[in-house]
Write an enzyme that holds these catalytic residues in place. Structure first.
Site, PDB file in Angstrom:
ATOM      1  N   ARG A 161       1.005  -1.360   0.207  1.00  0.00           N
ATOM      2  CA  ARG A 161       0.187   0.285  -0.404  1.00  0.00           C
ATOM      3  C   ARG A 161       1.071   1.448   0.209  1.00  0.00           C
ATOM      4  O   ARG A 161       0.802   2.206   1.141  1.00  0.00           O
ATOM      5  CB  ARG A 161      -1.210   0.235   1.523  1.00  0.00           C
ATOM      6  N   SER A 235     -10.628   0.549   3.984  1.00  0.00           N
ATOM      7  CA  SER A 235      -9.107   0.427   4.890  1.00  0.00           C
ATOM      8  C   SER A 235      -8.928   1.429   5.694  1.00  0.00           C
ATOM      9  O   SER A 235      -8.108   2.060   4.403  1.00  0.00           O
ATOM     10  CB  SER A 235      -8.397  -0.280   4.627  1.00  0.00           C
ATOM     11  N   GLU A 331      -4.285   4.291   6.115  1.00  0.00           N
ATOM     12  CA  GLU A 331      -3.358   4.658   4.746  1.00  0.00           C
ATOM     13  C   GLU A 331      -4.201   5.949   3.623  1.00  0.00           C
ATOM     14  O   GLU A 331      -3.487   5.930   2.832  1.00  0.00           O
ATOM     15  CB  GLU A 331      -4.591   3.380   4.234  1.00  0.00           C
TER      16      GLU A 331
HETATM   17  P1  FAD Z   1      -7.844   9.450  -4.909  1.00  0.00           P
HETATM   18  O1  FAD Z   1      -8.816   9.567  -2.928  1.00  0.00           O
HETATM   19  O2  FAD Z   1      -8.421   9.985  -5.612  1.00  0.00           O
HETATM   20  O3  FAD Z   1      -6.753   9.966  -4.366  1.00  0.00           O
HETATM   21  C1  FAD Z   1      -6.032   9.302  -3.994  1.00  0.00           C
HETATM   22  C2  FAD Z   1      -4.460   9.407  -3.489  1.00  0.00           C
HETATM   23  O4  FAD Z   1      -3.906   9.365  -4.571  1.00  0.00           O
HETATM   24  C3  FAD Z   1      -4.519  11.540  -3.600  1.00  0.00           C
HETATM   25  O5  FAD Z   1      -3.109  11.406  -2.603  1.00  0.00           O
HETATM   26  C4  FAD Z   1      -4.308  11.510  -4.467  1.00  0.00           C
HETATM   27  O6  FAD Z   1      -3.743  13.456  -4.398  1.00  0.00           O
HETATM   28  C5  FAD Z   1      -3.651  11.271  -5.194  1.00  0.00           C
HETATM   29  N1  FAD Z   1      -4.115  10.862  -6.812  1.00  0.00           N
HETATM   30  C6  FAD Z   1      -4.923  10.835  -7.500  1.00  0.00           C
HETATM   31  N2  FAD Z   1      -4.965  10.671  -8.834  1.00  0.00           N
HETATM   32  C7  FAD Z   1      -3.817  11.473  -9.540  1.00  0.00           C
HETATM   33  C8  FAD Z   1      -2.873  10.768 -10.109  1.00  0.00           C
HETATM   34  N3  FAD Z   1      -4.089  10.943 -11.423  1.00  0.00           N
HETATM   35  N4  FAD Z   1      -1.977  12.014 -10.559  1.00  0.00           N
HETATM   36  C9  FAD Z   1      -1.539  11.656  -8.966  1.00  0.00           C
HETATM   37  N5  FAD Z   1      -1.948  11.777  -7.690  1.00  0.00           N
HETATM   38  C10 FAD Z   1      -2.576  10.655  -7.598  1.00  0.00           C
HETATM   39  N6  FAD Z   1      -7.995   0.648  -2.070  1.00  0.00           N
HETATM   40  C11 FAD Z   1      -7.179  -0.889  -2.553  1.00  0.00           C
HETATM   41  O7  FAD Z   1      -5.492  -0.600  -2.367  1.00  0.00           O
HETATM   42  N7  FAD Z   1      -7.535  -2.214  -2.299  1.00  0.00           N
HETATM   43  C12 FAD Z   1      -8.864  -2.222  -1.949  1.00  0.00           C
HETATM   44  O8  FAD Z   1      -9.256  -3.366  -2.076  1.00  0.00           O
HETATM   45  C13 FAD Z   1      -9.646  -1.283  -1.587  1.00  0.00           C
HETATM   46  N8  FAD Z   1     -11.098  -0.869  -1.373  1.00  0.00           N
HETATM   47  C14 FAD Z   1     -11.590  -0.062  -1.397  1.00  0.00           C
HETATM   48  C15 FAD Z   1     -12.717  -0.460  -1.115  1.00  0.00           C
HETATM   49  C16 FAD Z   1     -13.683   1.094  -0.644  1.00  0.00           C
HETATM   50  C17 FAD Z   1     -15.048   1.708  -0.545  1.00  0.00           C
HETATM   51  C18 FAD Z   1     -13.044   2.011  -0.288  1.00  0.00           C
HETATM   52  C19 FAD Z   1     -13.933   3.350  -0.249  1.00  0.00           C
HETATM   53  C20 FAD Z   1     -11.519   2.228  -1.059  1.00  0.00           C
HETATM   54  C21 FAD Z   1     -10.946   1.149  -1.115  1.00  0.00           C
HETATM   55  N9  FAD Z   1      -9.568   1.360  -1.785  1.00  0.00           N
HETATM   56  C22 FAD Z   1      -8.862   0.270  -1.851  1.00  0.00           C
HETATM   57  C23 FAD Z   1      -9.132   2.218  -1.785  1.00  0.00           C
HETATM   58  C24 FAD Z   1      -9.036   3.130  -3.275  1.00  0.00           C
HETATM   59  O9  FAD Z   1     -10.009   2.851  -3.537  1.00  0.00           O
HETATM   60  C25 FAD Z   1      -8.003   3.345  -3.530  1.00  0.00           C
HETATM   61  O10 FAD Z   1      -6.783   3.613  -2.844  1.00  0.00           O
HETATM   62  C26 FAD Z   1      -8.006   4.467  -4.592  1.00  0.00           C
HETATM   63  O11 FAD Z   1      -6.608   3.648  -6.266  1.00  0.00           O
HETATM   64  C27 FAD Z   1      -7.985   5.404  -4.808  1.00  0.00           C
HETATM   65  O12 FAD Z   1      -8.738   6.322  -6.370  1.00  0.00           O
HETATM   66  P2  FAD Z   1      -8.974   7.290  -6.267  1.00  0.00           P
HETATM   67  O13 FAD Z   1      -9.046   7.716  -7.690  1.00  0.00           O
HETATM   68  O14 FAD Z   1     -10.472   7.361  -5.767  1.00  0.00           O
HETATM   69  O15 FAD Z   1      -7.824   8.246  -5.656  1.00  0.00           O
HETATM   70  P1  NAP Z   2      -9.916 -10.410   5.238  1.00  0.00           P
HETATM   71  O1  NAP Z   2     -10.094 -10.921   3.602  1.00  0.00           O
HETATM   72  O2  NAP Z   2     -11.076 -10.425   6.115  1.00  0.00           O
HETATM   73  O3  NAP Z   2      -8.947 -10.540   5.705  1.00  0.00           O
HETATM   74  C1  NAP Z   2      -7.955  -9.204   6.509  1.00  0.00           C
HETATM   75  C2  NAP Z   2      -7.139  -8.655   6.663  1.00  0.00           C
HETATM   76  O4  NAP Z   2      -5.735  -9.701   6.640  1.00  0.00           O
HETATM   77  C3  NAP Z   2      -5.848  -8.392   5.383  1.00  0.00           C
HETATM   78  O5  NAP Z   2      -6.245  -7.297   4.909  1.00  0.00           O
HETATM   79  C4  NAP Z   2      -5.535  -9.111   4.659  1.00  0.00           C
HETATM   80  O6  NAP Z   2      -4.291  -8.060   4.353  1.00  0.00           O
HETATM   81  C5  NAP Z   2      -5.107 -10.243   5.966  1.00  0.00           C
HETATM   82  N1  NAP Z   2      -4.974 -11.568   5.054  1.00  0.00           N
HETATM   83  C6  NAP Z   2      -5.937 -12.392   5.535  1.00  0.00           C
HETATM   84  N2  NAP Z   2      -5.694 -13.470   4.501  1.00  0.00           N
HETATM   85  C7  NAP Z   2      -4.592 -13.631   4.288  1.00  0.00           C
HETATM   86  C8  NAP Z   2      -3.016 -14.102   3.164  1.00  0.00           C
HETATM   87  N3  NAP Z   2      -3.708 -15.093   2.989  1.00  0.00           N
HETATM   88  N4  NAP Z   2      -2.552 -13.543   3.421  1.00  0.00           N
HETATM   89  C9  NAP Z   2      -1.715 -12.291   3.777  1.00  0.00           C
HETATM   90  N5  NAP Z   2      -2.646 -11.808   4.222  1.00  0.00           N
HETATM   91  C10 NAP Z   2      -3.929 -12.240   4.528  1.00  0.00           C
HETATM   92  O7  NAP Z   2     -10.063  -9.159   4.389  1.00  0.00           O
HETATM   93  P2  NAP Z   2     -10.748  -8.103   4.262  1.00  0.00           P
HETATM   94  O8  NAP Z   2     -11.067  -6.500   5.325  1.00  0.00           O
HETATM   95  O9  NAP Z   2     -12.384  -8.832   3.910  1.00  0.00           O
HETATM   96  O10 NAP Z   2     -10.604  -7.612   2.745  1.00  0.00           O
HETATM   97  C11 NAP Z   2     -10.212  -8.417   1.357  1.00  0.00           C
HETATM   98  C12 NAP Z   2      -9.481  -8.035   0.869  1.00  0.00           C
HETATM   99  O11 NAP Z   2      -9.883  -7.017  -0.272  1.00  0.00           O
HETATM  100  C13 NAP Z   2      -7.945  -7.554   1.340  1.00  0.00           C
HETATM  101  O12 NAP Z   2      -6.813  -7.882   0.303  1.00  0.00           O
HETATM  102  C14 NAP Z   2      -7.934  -5.869   1.753  1.00  0.00           C
HETATM  103  O13 NAP Z   2      -6.418  -5.814   1.216  1.00  0.00           O
HETATM  104  C15 NAP Z   2      -8.803  -5.652   0.424  1.00  0.00           C
HETATM  105  N6  NAP Z   2      -9.563  -4.160   0.901  1.00  0.00           N
HETATM  106  C16 NAP Z   2      -9.123  -2.945   1.160  1.00  0.00           C
HETATM  107  C17 NAP Z   2      -9.062  -2.256   1.651  1.00  0.00           C
HETATM  108  C18 NAP Z   2      -8.375  -0.631   1.158  1.00  0.00           C
HETATM  109  O14 NAP Z   2      -8.763  -0.054   1.625  1.00  0.00           O
HETATM  110  N7  NAP Z   2      -7.388  -0.398   1.693  1.00  0.00           N
HETATM  111  C19 NAP Z   2     -10.736  -2.163   1.389  1.00  0.00           C
HETATM  112  C20 NAP Z   2     -11.426  -2.797   1.675  1.00  0.00           C
HETATM  113  C21 NAP Z   2     -11.163  -4.101   0.977  1.00  0.00           C
HETATM  114  P3  NAP Z   2      -3.994  -7.858   2.886  1.00  0.00           P
HETATM  115  O15 NAP Z   2      -4.694  -6.553   3.391  1.00  0.00           O
HETATM  116  O16 NAP Z   2      -2.845  -7.039   2.956  1.00  0.00           O
HETATM  117  O17 NAP Z   2      -4.877  -8.321   2.073  1.00  0.00           O
END
Ligand code: FAD
Ligand code: NAP
Length: 350
Positions: A161, A235, A331
């Site tokens: 991340r 998250s 995050e």
């Molecule tokens: P923004 O929120 O608009 O921006 C995020 C950052 O990126 C800011 O610092 C912004 O300045 C910068 N930025 C955006 N676009 C550019 C650009 N073109 N050039 C330079 N900088 C830029 N993330 C995960 O990794 N895994 C997940 O599973 C995941 N699940 C999510 C679930 C939900 C319900 C929500 C709400 C979020 C989740 N996220 C997850 C977080 C998010 O969706 C991701 O990080 C996504 O990539 C953000 O995209 P955005 O376009 O909305 O970015």
């Molecule tokens: P989950 O499956 O309930 O697991 C909880 C946490 O445990 C996750 O954060 C995941 O880490 C870790 N985990 C579980 N199994 C794993 C494995 N086999 N190896 C390594 N790490 C493991 O998680 P969840 O919240 O429902 O989300 C499912 C997936 O979607 C995850 O990968 C999560 O990162 C992603 N997600 C991300 C966001 C976001 O905003 N970043 C939001 C929703 C969901 P990791 O997060 O590193 O995978």
């Protein structure tokens, strides 16, 4: 180039918190990027879908909305398809399109909100797959050097991340990403819950790409609060990655604490477990709450401001640190908490 003064940001962030930008500029082409004013990280912000940002203050300068579109196949080899994707393309629509075209590698990243240009910022990841596994390069306007840059994946310094872009947010304005997708589908279904979901859906141990994608979509819909119904940024905290002896020390008192070994030997701990075991699920500050469905997600329960969410986040951080000695890191990009800029006006409910 669309320009709006005193723009409302409430609908441009998935937390749905009120905030204003002195100037909002929408760019749709690389030429328009060159015409942008100079940007400063403490005053200005590039915005994609607003799904990983929290506005603790108004934006006293400029918000640049990146809306550069386009999905173009650049090259096909026997094994791969190289696809150039405009930063303004919706990420989930891209995943749907790629799977339908037989371009593989994105299935586990379905339903992540936001735009393609933000995907490298935190090396988006889910269900055992990260952007790093398919990213070939990033094209960006480098404002420090005042020139176009094409960064190969290793130059993006992608981590868990994390990337070089997170450390210096306003240096690179990403205009497109190039993906190296596979023509042959190799399912990645080892992640807990995914194999079970596929078997329950009758897909067996050799699912198709669309079956994996749809299983991920189903799991996410079941587990995560929908930002359209309850504002959130997914998250809110990263899972802490700690030295092995720290994890072992914690396990002596908490035998049920899960942990996943990382390639560098450290252990990733689930932040959700730590938060839940501090009794913080459902905790509120103002209109913000720790989600009842998922302890890692902070939600806008009732007209929360960015300050409510940030105050709640700080309480969570303090409680987890006090109880487990682990410091949780947010995050999303937290805009405004150190700038001394004005607090959000809260007058933009339109
Ligand atoms: P923004 O929120 O608009 O921006 C995020 C950052 O990126 C800011 O610092 C912004 O300045 C910068 N930025 C955006 N676009 C550019 C650009 N073109 N050039 C330079 N900088 C830029 N993330 C995960 O990794 N895994 C997940 O599973 C995941 N699940 C999510 C679930 C939900 C319900 C929500 C709400 C979020 C989740 N996220 C997850 C977080 C998010 O969706 C991701 O990080 C996504 O990539 C953000 O995209 P955005 O376009 O909305 O970015
Ligand atoms: P989950 O499956 O309930 O697991 C909880 C946490 O445990 C996750 O954060 C995941 O880490 C870790 N985990 C579980 N199994 C794993 C494995 N086999 N190896 C390594 N790490 C493991 O998680 P969840 O919240 O429902 O989300 C499912 C997936 O979607 C995850 O990968 C999560 O990162 C992603 N997600 C991300 C966001 C976001 O905003 N970043 C939001 C929703 C969901 P990791 O997060 O590193 O995978």
């Amino acid at each position: 180039m669309n320009v709006t003064e005193q723009a409302c940001l409430r609908k441009l962030n998935t937390f749905g918190v009120p905030a204003r930008a002195a100037l909002l500029i929408e760019v749709e082409s690389e030429e328009e990027v060159l015409a942008l004013p100079a940007l400063r990280p403490d005053r200005d912000l590039v915005l994609g879908g607003g799904s990983n940002v929290l506005f603790v203050s108004d934006v006293p300068g400029t918000v640049v909305l990146n809306r550069i579109r386009g999905i173009d196949v650049i090259e096909r080899t026997d094994e791969h398809v190289f696809v150039e994707v405009g930063a303004g393309e919706n990420w989930h629509d891209l995943v749907m399109h790629a799977t339908d075209q037989g371009w593989h590698g994105l299935e586990n990243l379905a339903l992540i909100p936001g735009l393609a240009g933000a995907a490298p910022i935190q090396n988006i990841g889910a269900y055992g797959v990260e952007l790093a596994s398919v990213l070939d390069s990033v094209t960006a306007w480098d404002r420090e050097q005042a020139q176009w840059a094409v960064l190969a994946t290793h130059e993006c310094r992608l981590g868990y991340r994390d990337s070089r872009f997170k450390a210096k947010p306003e240096r690179f304005l990403i205009t497109s990403i190039r993906l190296r997708l596979q023509r042959r589908f190799e399912p990645q279904i080892g992640y807990a819950g995914l194999g079970e979901a596929l078997r329950a859906a009758g897909a067996g141990d050799h699912p198709t790409a669309s079956q994996v994608r749809d299983a991920v979509i189903g799991l996410r819909r079941r587990k995560l609060p929908d930002p359209a119904l309850e504002g959130n940024a997914g998250s809110f905290f990263k899972n802490p990655v700690v030295p092995p002896d720290t994890a072992e020390g914690l396990r002596r008192d908490h035998a049920d604490l899960p942990g996943w070994p990382q390639p560098d030997g450290r252990i990733k701990l689930p932040a959700a477990w730590l938060i839940e075991h501090c009794g913080l699920k459902g905790e509120t500050t103002g209109g913000a709450a720790v989600s009842d469905r998922h302890a890692l997600v902070l939600v806008n329960r009732h007209q929360a401001t960015g300050r409510d969410v940030w105050a709640l986040a700080r309480r969570v951080i303090a409680r987890v640190e006090e109880r487990y000695g682990i410091h949780l890191e947010p995050e999303p990009r937290i805009f405004g908490h150190r700038t001394g800029a004005d607090e959000p006006s809260g007058q933009d409910a339109a």
